[in-house]
Design an enzyme around this catalytic site. Structure first.
Site, PDB file in Angstrom:
ATOM      1  N   ASN A   9       0.895  -1.213  -0.035  1.00  0.00           N
ATOM      2  CA  ASN A   9       0.020  -0.065   0.125  1.00  0.00           C
ATOM      3  C   ASN A   9       0.878   1.368  -0.070  1.00  0.00           C
ATOM      4  O   ASN A   9       1.375   1.656   0.957  1.00  0.00           O
ATOM      5  CB  ASN A   9      -0.745  -0.076   1.333  1.00  0.00           C
ATOM      6  CG  ASN A   9      -1.796   1.086   1.265  1.00  0.00           C
ATOM      7  OD1 ASN A   9      -1.754   2.287   0.359  1.00  0.00           O
ATOM      8  ND2 ASN A   9      -2.313   1.456   2.469  1.00  0.00           N
ATOM      9  N   TRP A  10       1.034   1.914  -1.006  1.00  0.00           N
ATOM     10  CA  TRP A  10       2.079   2.901  -1.379  1.00  0.00           C
ATOM     11  C   TRP A  10       1.441   4.122  -0.510  1.00  0.00           C
ATOM     12  O   TRP A  10       2.016   5.044  -0.497  1.00  0.00           O
ATOM     13  CB  TRP A  10       2.044   3.216  -2.717  1.00  0.00           C
ATOM     14  CG  TRP A  10       3.038   2.180  -3.550  1.00  0.00           C
ATOM     15  CD1 TRP A  10       3.481   1.080  -2.856  1.00  0.00           C
ATOM     16  CD2 TRP A  10       3.797   2.390  -4.682  1.00  0.00           C
ATOM     17  NE1 TRP A  10       4.328   0.432  -3.892  1.00  0.00           N
ATOM     18  CE2 TRP A  10       4.522   1.186  -4.729  1.00  0.00           C
ATOM     19  CE3 TRP A  10       3.826   3.338  -5.677  1.00  0.00           C
ATOM     20  CZ2 TRP A  10       5.203   0.966  -6.102  1.00  0.00           C
ATOM     21  CZ3 TRP A  10       4.577   3.149  -6.807  1.00  0.00           C
ATOM     22  CH2 TRP A  10       5.120   1.888  -7.280  1.00  0.00           C
ATOM     23  N   GLU A 165      -5.566  -4.936  10.446  1.00  0.00           N
ATOM     24  CA  GLU A 165      -4.387  -3.645  10.607  1.00  0.00           C
ATOM     25  C   GLU A 165      -4.551  -2.932  11.862  1.00  0.00           C
ATOM     26  O   GLU A 165      -5.607  -2.080  11.965  1.00  0.00           O
ATOM     27  CB  GLU A 165      -4.562  -2.785   9.469  1.00  0.00           C
ATOM     28  CG  GLU A 165      -4.134  -3.559   8.280  1.00  0.00           C
ATOM     29  CD  GLU A 165      -3.507  -2.426   7.247  1.00  0.00           C
ATOM     30  OE1 GLU A 165      -2.243  -2.761   6.632  1.00  0.00           O
ATOM     31  OE2 GLU A 165      -3.752  -1.343   6.945  1.00  0.00           O
ATOM     32  N   GLY A 171       2.680   2.228  10.974  1.00  0.00           N
ATOM     33  CA  GLY A 171       3.535   3.150  10.931  1.00  0.00           C
ATOM     34  C   GLY A 171       4.228   3.625  11.811  1.00  0.00           C
ATOM     35  O   GLY A 171       4.755   4.407  12.176  1.00  0.00           O
ATOM     36  N   GLY A 231       2.948  -1.133   4.167  1.00  0.00           N
ATOM     37  CA  GLY A 231       2.949   0.167   4.068  1.00  0.00           C
ATOM     38  C   GLY A 231       4.434   0.637   3.898  1.00  0.00           C
ATOM     39  O   GLY A 231       5.002   0.473   2.647  1.00  0.00           O
ATOM     40  N   GLY A 232       4.848   1.386   4.775  1.00  0.00           N
ATOM     41  CA  GLY A 232       6.271   1.993   4.406  1.00  0.00           C
ATOM     42  C   GLY A 232       7.213   0.978   3.776  1.00  0.00           C
ATOM     43  O   GLY A 232       7.797   1.480   2.854  1.00  0.00           O
TER      44      GLY A 232
HETATM   45  P1  13P Z   1       3.107   0.452   7.645  1.00  0.00           P
HETATM   46  O1  13P Z   1       3.284  -0.955   6.943  1.00  0.00           O
HETATM   47  O2  13P Z   1       3.950   1.451   7.260  1.00  0.00           O
HETATM   48  O3  13P Z   1       2.861   0.298   9.146  1.00  0.00           O
HETATM   49  O4  13P Z   1       1.534   0.554   7.114  1.00  0.00           O
HETATM   50  C1  13P Z   1       0.692  -0.413   7.101  1.00  0.00           C
HETATM   51  C2  13P Z   1      -0.600  -0.011   6.410  1.00  0.00           C
HETATM   52  O5  13P Z   1      -1.270   0.827   6.600  1.00  0.00           O
HETATM   53  C3  13P Z   1      -0.581  -0.915   5.188  1.00  0.00           C
HETATM   54  O6  13P Z   1      -2.111  -0.583   4.686  1.00  0.00           O
END
Ligand code: 13P
Length: 249
Positions: A9-10, A165, A171, A231-232
Protein backbone atom coordinates in the site's frame (compact mmCIF):
# COMPACT_ATOMS: atom_id res chain seq x y z
CA UNK A 1 -5.36 -22.61 0.92
CA UNK A 2 -4.33 -20.05 -1.73
CA UNK A 3 -0.75 -18.79 -1.85
CA UNK A 4 0.04 -15.99 0.52
CA UNK A 5 -0.48 -12.48 -0.84
CA UNK A 6 2.05 -9.74 -0.19
CA UNK A 7 0.39 -6.43 -1.01
CA UNK A 8 2.06 -3.03 -0.97
CA UNK A 9 0.00 0.00 0.00
CA UNK A 10 1.92 2.99 -1.28
CA UNK A 11 -0.60 5.37 0.32
CA UNK A 12 -0.14 8.96 -0.93
CA UNK A 13 3.39 8.36 -2.14
CA UNK A 14 4.81 8.12 -5.62
CA UNK A 15 5.41 10.52 -8.49
CA UNK A 16 5.75 9.08 -11.96
CA UNK A 17 9.53 8.71 -12.21
CA UNK A 18 10.10 7.14 -8.79
CA UNK A 19 6.94 5.03 -8.97
CA UNK A 20 7.81 3.65 -12.38
CA UNK A 21 11.35 2.91 -11.22
CA UNK A 22 10.08 1.02 -8.18
CA UNK A 23 7.65 -1.01 -10.28
CA UNK A 24 10.40 -1.71 -12.81
CA UNK A 25 12.67 -2.98 -10.04
CA UNK A 26 9.92 -5.34 -8.86
CA UNK A 27 9.35 -6.55 -12.40
CA UNK A 28 13.03 -7.36 -12.90
CA UNK A 29 13.43 -9.02 -9.52
CA UNK A 30 10.47 -11.37 -9.87
CA UNK A 31 11.56 -12.34 -13.37
CA UNK A 32 14.91 -13.48 -11.95
CA UNK A 33 13.68 -14.95 -8.67
CA UNK A 34 9.92 -15.61 -8.57
CA UNK A 35 8.67 -15.21 -4.97
CA UNK A 36 6.72 -18.00 -3.24
CA UNK A 37 3.62 -15.79 -3.05
CA UNK A 38 1.27 -13.55 -5.03
CA UNK A 39 2.34 -9.90 -5.27
CA UNK A 40 0.18 -6.80 -5.50
CA UNK A 41 1.10 -3.12 -5.51
CA UNK A 42 -1.46 -0.42 -4.77
CA UNK A 43 -0.14 2.97 -5.91
CA UNK A 44 -2.08 6.24 -5.84
CA UNK A 45 -4.81 6.55 -8.50
CA UNK A 46 -2.53 8.63 -10.71
CA UNK A 47 -0.13 5.72 -11.17
CA UNK A 48 -2.55 2.79 -11.51
CA UNK A 49 -2.65 2.87 -15.31
CA UNK A 50 1.07 3.44 -15.69
CA UNK A 51 2.00 0.65 -13.31
CA UNK A 52 -0.48 -1.74 -14.90
CA UNK A 53 1.41 -1.10 -18.13
CA UNK A 54 4.88 -1.49 -16.58
CA UNK A 55 3.89 -4.67 -14.73
CA UNK A 56 1.81 -6.29 -17.48
CA UNK A 57 2.73 -9.96 -17.75
CA UNK A 58 5.14 -9.75 -14.79
CA UNK A 59 2.90 -11.59 -12.36
CA UNK A 60 2.79 -8.51 -10.10
CA UNK A 61 -0.80 -7.26 -9.92
CA UNK A 62 -1.91 -3.66 -9.47
CA UNK A 63 -4.66 -2.38 -7.19
CA UNK A 64 -6.32 0.83 -6.01
CA UNK A 65 -6.52 2.17 -2.46
CA UNK A 66 -10.21 3.15 -2.50
CA UNK A 67 -13.17 3.38 -4.86
CA UNK A 68 -16.63 4.94 -4.91
CA UNK A 69 -19.67 2.75 -4.34
CA UNK A 70 -21.30 3.86 -7.58
CA UNK A 71 -20.06 3.03 -11.07
CA UNK A 72 -20.35 6.57 -12.46
CA UNK A 73 -22.05 9.88 -11.76
CA UNK A 74 -21.77 13.33 -10.25
CA UNK A 75 -19.12 12.62 -7.59
CA UNK A 76 -16.37 15.17 -8.10
CA UNK A 77 -12.94 13.85 -7.22
CA UNK A 78 -14.00 10.22 -6.81
CA UNK A 79 -12.92 7.18 -8.80
CA UNK A 80 -15.17 4.18 -9.41
CA UNK A 81 -14.43 0.46 -9.35
CA UNK A 82 -15.03 0.07 -13.12
CA UNK A 83 -12.56 2.94 -13.68
CA UNK A 84 -9.91 1.13 -11.65
CA UNK A 85 -10.60 -2.07 -13.55
CA UNK A 86 -10.41 -0.14 -16.82
CA UNK A 87 -7.00 1.24 -15.80
CA UNK A 88 -5.68 -2.27 -15.25
CA UNK A 89 -6.28 -2.84 -11.54
CA UNK A 90 -7.46 -6.23 -10.33
CA UNK A 91 -7.90 -5.42 -6.63
CA UNK A 92 -8.73 -2.52 -4.34
CA UNK A 93 -7.98 -1.79 -0.68
CA UNK A 94 -11.14 -0.63 1.12
CA UNK A 95 -11.91 0.68 4.58
CA UNK A 96 -8.30 1.37 5.50
CA UNK A 97 -8.15 2.94 8.96
CA UNK A 98 -6.68 6.10 7.41
CA UNK A 99 -9.87 6.43 5.33
CA UNK A 100 -12.12 5.48 8.21
CA UNK A 101 -10.42 8.11 10.40
CA UNK A 102 -9.56 10.75 7.81
CA UNK A 103 -12.70 10.56 5.68
CA UNK A 104 -15.23 9.28 8.19
CA UNK A 105 -15.87 6.08 6.26
CA UNK A 106 -18.41 3.86 7.97
CA UNK A 107 -18.79 0.09 7.83
CA UNK A 108 -21.86 0.57 5.66
CA UNK A 109 -19.94 2.65 3.13
CA UNK A 110 -17.11 0.13 3.06
CA UNK A 111 -19.62 -2.64 2.48
CA UNK A 112 -21.16 -0.75 -0.48
CA UNK A 113 -17.71 -0.09 -1.94
CA UNK A 114 -16.75 -3.76 -1.57
CA UNK A 115 -19.96 -4.78 -3.37
CA UNK A 116 -19.11 -2.31 -6.16
CA UNK A 117 -15.60 -3.74 -6.41
CA UNK A 118 -16.93 -7.29 -6.72
CA UNK A 119 -19.42 -6.19 -9.37
CA UNK A 120 -16.59 -4.58 -11.36
CA UNK A 121 -14.40 -7.69 -11.18
CA UNK A 122 -12.00 -6.31 -8.58
CA UNK A 123 -10.89 -8.24 -5.50
CA UNK A 124 -11.77 -6.12 -2.46
CA UNK A 125 -9.26 -6.14 0.40
CA UNK A 126 -11.28 -4.94 3.37
CA UNK A 127 -9.30 -3.55 6.30
CA UNK A 128 -10.33 -3.95 9.92
CA UNK A 129 -8.52 -3.27 13.18
CA UNK A 130 -8.83 -1.82 16.64
CA UNK A 131 -7.34 1.35 18.14
CA UNK A 132 -4.93 1.25 21.06
CA UNK A 133 -7.66 2.36 23.45
CA UNK A 134 -9.92 -0.45 22.26
CA UNK A 135 -7.16 -3.03 22.76
CA UNK A 136 -6.29 -1.67 26.19
CA UNK A 137 -9.95 -2.04 27.10
CA UNK A 138 -9.88 -5.66 25.91
CA UNK A 139 -12.42 -4.87 23.21
CA UNK A 140 -10.31 -5.71 20.15
CA UNK A 141 -12.18 -8.86 19.13
CA UNK A 142 -15.60 -7.25 19.57
CA UNK A 143 -14.51 -4.23 17.52
CA UNK A 144 -13.13 -6.31 14.67
CA UNK A 145 -16.12 -8.68 14.69
CA UNK A 146 -18.45 -5.67 14.38
CA UNK A 147 -16.37 -4.24 11.52
CA UNK A 148 -16.51 -7.59 9.71
CA UNK A 149 -20.27 -7.88 10.19
CA UNK A 150 -20.81 -4.36 8.87
CA UNK A 151 -18.17 -4.09 6.13
CA UNK A 152 -18.38 -7.35 4.22
CA UNK A 153 -21.09 -7.64 1.56
CA UNK A 154 -22.81 -10.89 0.61
CA UNK A 155 -20.69 -12.80 -1.90
CA UNK A 156 -17.51 -11.33 -0.45
CA UNK A 157 -15.81 -14.70 0.01
CA UNK A 158 -15.75 -15.36 -3.74
CA UNK A 159 -12.90 -12.93 -4.38
CA UNK A 160 -12.33 -10.83 -1.27
CA UNK A 161 -9.56 -10.71 1.30
CA UNK A 162 -9.53 -9.27 4.83
CA UNK A 163 -6.60 -7.25 6.18
CA UNK A 164 -6.24 -7.11 9.95
CA UNK A 165 -4.43 -3.86 10.65
CA UNK A 166 -4.38 -2.75 14.29
CA UNK A 167 -4.48 1.06 14.04
CA UNK A 168 -1.76 1.44 16.68
CA UNK A 169 0.64 -0.75 14.67
CA UNK A 170 0.41 1.27 11.46
CA UNK A 171 3.55 3.27 10.76
CA UNK A 172 4.66 3.04 14.39
CA UNK A 173 7.16 0.18 14.28
CA UNK A 174 5.02 -1.57 16.93
CA UNK A 175 3.36 -4.89 16.25
CA UNK A 176 1.09 -7.14 18.29
CA UNK A 177 2.74 -10.27 19.68
CA UNK A 178 2.60 -13.40 17.59
CA UNK A 179 0.04 -14.79 20.05
CA UNK A 180 -2.13 -11.69 19.63
CA UNK A 181 -1.96 -11.84 15.83
CA UNK A 182 -2.77 -15.57 15.81
CA UNK A 183 -5.74 -15.06 18.17
CA UNK A 184 -7.22 -12.29 16.04
CA UNK A 185 -6.73 -14.19 12.80
CA UNK A 186 -8.39 -17.26 14.33
CA UNK A 187 -11.38 -15.13 15.34
CA UNK A 188 -11.59 -13.63 11.85
CA UNK A 189 -11.45 -17.12 10.30
CA UNK A 190 -14.25 -18.38 12.58
CA UNK A 191 -16.33 -15.34 11.64
CA UNK A 192 -15.77 -15.81 7.90
CA UNK A 193 -16.52 -19.52 8.07
CA UNK A 194 -19.70 -18.91 10.08
CA UNK A 195 -20.97 -16.34 7.57
CA UNK A 196 -19.74 -17.72 4.24
CA UNK A 197 -19.40 -21.46 4.89
CA UNK A 198 -16.65 -23.32 3.03
CA UNK A 199 -15.93 -20.25 0.83
CA UNK A 200 -15.04 -18.39 4.02
CA UNK A 201 -12.42 -20.98 4.87
CA UNK A 202 -10.15 -19.99 1.97
CA UNK A 203 -10.46 -16.20 2.16
CA UNK A 204 -7.00 -14.75 2.69
CA UNK A 205 -6.57 -12.89 5.97
CA UNK A 206 -3.63 -10.51 5.67
CA UNK A 207 -1.80 -8.93 8.58
CA UNK A 208 -0.78 -5.28 8.25
CA UNK A 209 1.01 -2.84 10.53
CA UNK A 210 4.79 -2.32 10.65
CA UNK A 211 5.59 -5.43 8.61
CA UNK A 212 9.26 -5.31 7.65
CA UNK A 213 11.94 -7.74 6.50
CA UNK A 214 13.00 -8.43 10.11
CA UNK A 215 9.56 -9.57 11.34
CA UNK A 216 7.97 -10.88 8.12
CA UNK A 217 9.06 -14.51 8.45
CA UNK A 218 7.67 -14.92 11.95
CA UNK A 219 4.38 -13.19 11.12
CA UNK A 220 3.87 -15.02 7.83
CA UNK A 221 4.46 -18.38 9.53
CA UNK A 222 1.52 -17.89 11.91
CA UNK A 223 -1.62 -19.98 11.39
CA UNK A 224 -4.38 -18.23 9.42
CA UNK A 225 -2.04 -15.48 8.21
CA UNK A 226 -2.64 -15.44 4.46
CA UNK A 227 -0.20 -12.68 3.63
CA UNK A 228 0.72 -9.13 4.52
CA UNK A 229 -0.43 -5.62 3.69
CA UNK A 230 2.72 -3.54 3.76
CA UNK A 231 2.90 0.24 3.97
CA UNK A 232 6.26 1.96 4.44
CA UNK A 233 8.41 -1.06 3.56
CA UNK A 234 6.60 -1.42 0.21
CA UNK A 235 8.21 1.83 -0.96
CA UNK A 236 11.67 0.25 -0.92
CA UNK A 237 12.05 -2.51 -3.53
CA UNK A 238 14.57 -4.57 -1.55
CA UNK A 239 12.43 -4.48 1.60
CA UNK A 240 9.22 -5.39 -0.21
CA UNK A 241 10.99 -8.22 -2.02
CA UNK A 242 12.57 -9.45 1.21
CA UNK A 243 9.10 -9.60 2.80
CA UNK A 244 7.80 -11.49 -0.25
CA UNK A 245 10.71 -13.93 -0.01
CA UNK A 246 9.70 -14.64 3.60
CA UNK A 247 6.24 -15.85 2.56
CA UNK A 248 5.23 -19.39 3.40
CA UNK A 249 5.90 -21.51 0.30
P1 13P B 1 3.03 0.35 7.70
O1 13P B 1 3.54 -0.94 7.08
O2 13P B 1 3.77 1.55 7.21
O3 13P B 1 2.92 0.25 9.18
O4 13P B 1 1.53 0.56 7.13
C1 13P B 1 0.64 -0.50 7.22
C2 13P B 1 -0.56 -0.15 6.42
O5 13P B 1 -1.31 0.75 6.76
C3 13P B 1 -0.80 -0.90 5.19
O6 13P B 1 -2.06 -0.67 4.68
Amino acid sequence: MPRQLIAGNWKMNGLSVAGTRLAGALREAVATAPPPCDLLVCPPFTLVGRLAHVLLGSGVAVGGQDCHAEAAGAHTGDVSAPMLRDAGATAVILGHSERRAGHGETDGQVRAKAAAALAAGLAPIVCVGETLAEREAGRQEAVVAAQLAGSLPDGFAVAGAVAYEPVWAIGTGKTPTETEIAAMHAMIRRTLAARFGTAGESVRILYGGSVKPSNAKAILALPEVGGALVGGASLVAEDFLAIAAAARA
